[in-house]
Write a protein that holds these residues in place. Structure first.
Motif, PDB file in Angstrom:
ATOM      1  N   TRP A  91       9.947 -36.656 -15.294  1.00 38.96           N
ATOM      2  CA  TRP A  91      10.128 -38.196 -15.408  1.00 38.96           C
ATOM      3  C   TRP A  91       9.372 -38.522 -14.191  1.00 38.96           C
ATOM      4  CZ3 TRP A  91      11.469 -42.088 -18.104  1.00 38.96           C
ATOM      5  CH2 TRP A  91      11.983 -41.975 -19.015  1.00 38.96           C
ATOM      6  N   GLY A  92       9.350 -37.761 -13.019  1.00 40.52           N
ATOM      7  CA  GLY A  92       8.641 -38.236 -11.845  1.00 40.52           C
ATOM      8  C   GLY A  92       6.992 -38.210 -12.061  1.00 40.52           C
ATOM      9  N   GLN A  93       6.513 -37.296 -12.961  1.00 44.17           N
ATOM     10  CA  GLN A  93       5.268 -37.417 -13.306  1.00 44.17           C
ATOM     11  C   GLN A  93       4.692 -38.525 -14.335  1.00 44.17           C
ATOM     12  OE1 GLN A  93       4.814 -33.432 -15.024  1.00 44.17           O
ATOM     13  NE2 GLN A  93       5.008 -32.461 -13.041  1.00 44.17           N
ATOM     14  N   ALA A  98      17.530 -28.951 -15.082  1.00 44.20           N
ATOM     15  CA  ALA A  98      17.527 -30.264 -14.463  1.00 44.20           C
ATOM     16  C   ALA A  98      16.162 -30.582 -13.545  1.00 44.20           C
ATOM     17  CB  ALA A  98      18.912 -30.400 -13.716  1.00 44.20           C
ATOM     18  N   ILE A  99      16.302 -29.623 -12.765  1.00 43.37           N
ATOM     19  CA  ILE A  99      15.242 -30.093 -11.612  1.00 43.37           C
ATOM     20  C   ILE A  99      13.712 -30.495 -12.564  1.00 43.37           C
ATOM     21  CG2 ILE A  99      13.791 -29.255  -9.752  1.00 43.37           C
ATOM     22  CD1 ILE A  99      16.300 -27.478  -8.950  1.00 43.37           C
ATOM     23  N   GLU A 100      13.468 -29.459 -13.475  1.00 44.76           N
ATOM     24  CA  GLU A 100      12.383 -29.819 -14.176  1.00 44.76           C
ATOM     25  C   GLU A 100      12.220 -30.943 -14.882  1.00 44.76           C
ATOM     26  OE1 GLU A 100      14.095 -26.916 -13.926  1.00 44.76           O
ATOM     27  OE2 GLU A 100      12.749 -25.459 -13.448  1.00 44.76           O
ATOM     28  N   VAL A 124      25.107 -37.630 -20.328  1.00 47.03           N
ATOM     29  CA  VAL A 124      25.296 -39.245 -20.501  1.00 47.03           C
ATOM     30  C   VAL A 124      23.970 -39.988 -20.205  1.00 47.03           C
ATOM     31  CG1 VAL A 124      27.511 -38.999 -19.890  1.00 47.03           C
ATOM     32  CG2 VAL A 124      25.851 -39.241 -17.955  1.00 47.03           C
ATOM     33  N   GLY A 125      22.811 -39.340 -19.752  1.00 47.20           N
ATOM     34  CA  GLY A 125      21.783 -39.819 -19.779  1.00 47.20           C
ATOM     35  C   GLY A 125      21.433 -40.330 -18.072  1.00 47.20           C
ATOM     36  N   LYS A 126      21.735 -39.356 -17.171  1.00 44.84           N
ATOM     37  CA  LYS A 126      21.848 -39.587 -15.827  1.00 44.84           C
ATOM     38  C   LYS A 126      20.429 -39.730 -15.224  1.00 44.84           C
ATOM     39  CE  LYS A 126      23.978 -37.059 -13.035  1.00 44.84           C
ATOM     40  NZ  LYS A 126      24.727 -36.321 -13.976  1.00 44.84           N
ATOM     41  N   THR A 127      19.730 -38.409 -15.658  1.00 51.44           N
ATOM     42  CA  THR A 127      18.279 -38.315 -15.283  1.00 51.44           C
ATOM     43  C   THR A 127      17.212 -39.389 -15.980  1.00 51.44           C
ATOM     44  OG1 THR A 127      18.915 -35.916 -15.113  1.00 51.44           O
ATOM     45  CG2 THR A 127      16.542 -36.494 -14.993  1.00 51.44           C
ATOM     46  N   THR A 128      17.513 -39.607 -17.167  1.00 54.29           N
ATOM     47  CA  THR A 128      16.905 -40.501 -17.655  1.00 54.29           C
ATOM     48  C   THR A 128      16.845 -41.959 -17.365  1.00 54.29           C
ATOM     49  OG1 THR A 128      16.879 -39.300 -19.802  1.00 54.29           O
ATOM     50  CG2 THR A 128      16.322 -41.572 -20.114  1.00 54.29           C
ATOM     51  N   THR A 129      17.999 -42.249 -16.883  1.00 61.68           N
ATOM     52  CA  THR A 129      18.488 -43.456 -16.301  1.00 61.68           C
ATOM     53  C   THR A 129      17.772 -43.682 -14.946  1.00 61.68           C
ATOM     54  OG1 THR A 129      20.568 -43.764 -17.326  1.00 61.68           O
ATOM     55  CG2 THR A 129      20.232 -44.900 -15.150  1.00 61.68           C
ATOM     56  N   ILE A 130      17.584 -42.450 -14.116  1.00 66.78           N
ATOM     57  CA  ILE A 130      16.820 -42.576 -12.944  1.00 66.78           C
ATOM     58  C   ILE A 130      15.233 -42.831 -13.077  1.00 66.78           C
ATOM     59  CG2 ILE A 130      16.266 -40.735 -10.849  1.00 66.78           C
ATOM     60  CD1 ILE A 130      18.982 -39.852 -10.857  1.00 66.78           C
ATOM     61  N   GLY A 131      14.880 -42.099 -14.143  1.00 65.18           N
ATOM     62  CA  GLY A 131      13.498 -42.235 -14.716  1.00 65.18           C
ATOM     63  C   GLY A 131      13.116 -43.506 -14.918  1.00 65.18           C
ATOM     64  N   LYS A 132      13.938 -43.935 -15.698  1.00 62.41           N
ATOM     65  CA  LYS A 132      13.833 -45.546 -16.217  1.00 62.41           C
ATOM     66  C   LYS A 132      13.805 -46.736 -14.862  1.00 62.41           C
ATOM     67  CE  LYS A 132      15.000 -45.001 -20.861  1.00 62.41           C
ATOM     68  NZ  LYS A 132      16.186 -45.483 -21.988  1.00 62.41           N
ATOM     69  N   LEU A 133      14.642 -46.379 -14.136  1.00 65.72           N
ATOM     70  CA  LEU A 133      14.921 -47.368 -12.829  1.00 65.72           C
ATOM     71  C   LEU A 133      13.856 -47.059 -11.958  1.00 65.72           C
ATOM     72  CD1 LEU A 133      16.851 -49.344 -11.933  1.00 65.72           C
ATOM     73  CD2 LEU A 133      18.219 -47.645 -10.708  1.00 65.72           C
ATOM     74  N   ALA A 134      13.368 -45.891 -11.852  1.00 63.26           N
ATOM     75  CA  ALA A 134      12.080 -45.650 -10.763  1.00 63.26           C
ATOM     76  C   ALA A 134      10.740 -46.450 -11.465  1.00 63.26           C
ATOM     77  CB  ALA A 134      11.894 -43.989 -11.043  1.00 63.26           C
ATOM     78  N   HIS A 135      10.775 -46.406 -12.735  1.00 63.76           N
ATOM     79  CA  HIS A 135       9.539 -47.018 -13.368  1.00 63.76           C
ATOM     80  C   HIS A 135       9.706 -48.692 -13.196  1.00 63.76           C
ATOM     81  CE1 HIS A 135       6.838 -48.556 -16.326  1.00 63.76           C
ATOM     82  NE2 HIS A 135       8.098 -49.212 -17.071  1.00 63.76           N
ATOM     83  N   ARG A 136      11.017 -48.949 -12.952  1.00 65.05           N
ATOM     84  CA  ARG A 136      11.235 -50.447 -13.038  1.00 65.05           C
ATOM     85  C   ARG A 136      10.842 -50.837 -11.725  1.00 65.05           C
ATOM     86  NH1 ARG A 136      14.291 -54.038 -16.260  1.00 65.05           N
ATOM     87  NH2 ARG A 136      14.933 -55.868 -15.038  1.00 65.05           N
ATOM     88  N   VAL A 171       5.884 -40.768  -9.665  1.00 68.33           N
ATOM     89  CA  VAL A 171       6.570 -40.742  -8.129  1.00 68.33           C
ATOM     90  C   VAL A 171       6.911 -39.148  -7.826  1.00 68.33           C
ATOM     91  CG1 VAL A 171       7.462 -43.206  -8.432  1.00 68.33           C
ATOM     92  CG2 VAL A 171       8.827 -41.176  -9.149  1.00 68.33           C
ATOM     93  N   ASP A 172       6.979 -38.931  -6.528  1.00 68.41           N
ATOM     94  CA  ASP A 172       7.293 -37.708  -6.076  1.00 68.41           C
ATOM     95  C   ASP A 172       8.793 -37.410  -6.432  1.00 68.41           C
ATOM     96  OD1 ASP A 172       4.616 -37.244  -5.352  1.00 68.41           O
ATOM     97  OD2 ASP A 172       4.962 -37.703  -3.475  1.00 68.41           O
TER      98      ASP A 172
END
Length: 333
Positions: free
Chosen positions: A168-170, A161-163, A129-141, A174-175
């Motif tokens: 996204w962290g890279q 999933a971890i990778e 559904v785009g969970k990980t992508t959403t987390i990455g985008k929100l981290a950026h925001r 963010v760590d």
């Protein structure tokens, strides 16, 4: 002050960039929905039973939801009788106004932030559904806002999933707190909260496994994660956000109902809204779940995640219905 004057003033007070994002992101839904409504009004002109039946079909086709559509049509019938409306074109502003009211509700759409330092958001939802992508985008925001952000790789089951979260962290800078694949997700969350406290982090974003709603053990695991976070940070998680893929339409509503029964959801994130002609699902979910939509994904770029705003949404979606002329007429009335 009329509804339309208020709507116009509210929209003009917001940035043009956000308005355009909503317009572009909802283009498919707008084209499919608004063109059909306009065509119906031009063809029929008279408001009769066949008019209502066709309008009902158009709304259901946009995935506004059967229950919501029935209520909406009943409201329109009552308004037609009350105002003695005969010309179908006069229904355009009324339809738009009622949809804004359906979306607004009483809840605050903004994300909750802790008053005591660390804010924790927990993301749930099925795979894809785009969970990980959403987390990455929100981290950026958040990072753009000057916040110190940390990610927790709680999806220890799905291959890669971890990778994916690390990538996204890279990208964001963010760590990511992680353990080996197959580890206990609750243990990952414990480590992440401790690290967040030690490092003076502002925002901790927690990924979880894409669980199937009928897997009781996975739901229990989610509750365990919740308890671990709450034990370490008493008022956390500050949001439990269910991520839904807007392109799945009514299936997204089914997922929301099943997750909502079991996980204490505080808000919804609708992804891929730009990729569907069924954006009406936002109305259906808001009306039937009584849980606020907090964020919407309007594209693939890193900054294409926006806080949900009901007036922006309706203005963008029904741009063809709420014309400048209509606003001026209503304002002068």
């Amino acid at each position: 002050m009329s509804f339309f004057k208020k709507l116009k003033e509210s929209i003009s007070s917001k940035t043009e960039a956000v308005t355009n994002k909503f317009k572009e992101g909802l283009a498919k839904t707008r084209n499919a929905f608004v063109e059909k409504v306009e065509d119906l009004i031009l063809r029929r002109k008279k408001i009769d039973e066949e008019f209502y039946e066709e309008l009902e079909e158009i709304l259901i086709g946009a995935d506004v939801g059967v229950n919501t559509v029935m209520e909406l049509i009943d409201d329109l019938r009552a308004e037609v009788r009350k105002q003695k409306i005969e010309d179908a074109a006069e229904l355009k502003p009324i339809l738009s106004e009622k949809l804004v009211k359906l979306l607004k509700g009483d809840e605050n759409n903004s994300l909750r932030v802790s008053d005591n330092g660390l804010t924790v958001y927990l993301f749930v939802g099925v795979n894809g559904v785009g969970k990980t992508t959403t987390i990455g985008k929100l981290a950026h925001r958040f990072k753009q806002q000057g916040k110190k952000v940390l990610l927790a790789a709680g999806d220890t089951f799905r291959a890669g999933a971890i990778e994916q979260l690390e990538v996204w962290g890279q990208r964001v800078g963010v760590d990511v707190i992680k353990q080996q694949a197959g580890s206990d997700p609750a243990a990952v969350m414990f480590d992440a909260v401790q690290a967040a406290k030690t490092r003076g982090v502002d925002i901790l974003l927690c990924d979880t496994a894409g669980r199937l709603q009928n897997k009781v053990n996975l739901m229990e695991e989610l509750n365990k994660i919740y308890r671990v976070i709450n034990r370490e940070v008493p008022d956390a998680p500050h949001e439990v956000l269910l991520v839904l893929d807007a392109t799945t339409g009514q299936n997204a509503l089914s997922q929301a109902k099943l997750f909502g029964d079991k996980t204490g959801l505080t808000g919804l994130v609708l992804t891929k809204l730009d990729g569907t002609a069924k954006g009406g699902i936002v109305v259906a979910i808001r009306q039937e779940m009584n849980i606020p939509v907090k964020l919407v994904g309007l594209g693939e770029k890193m900054d294409d995640l926006e806080p949900f705003d009901s007036e922006q949404f309706v203005h963008a979606l029904f741009a063809g219905l709420i014309t400048e002329e209509t606003v001026e007429e209503e304002t002068q009335a």
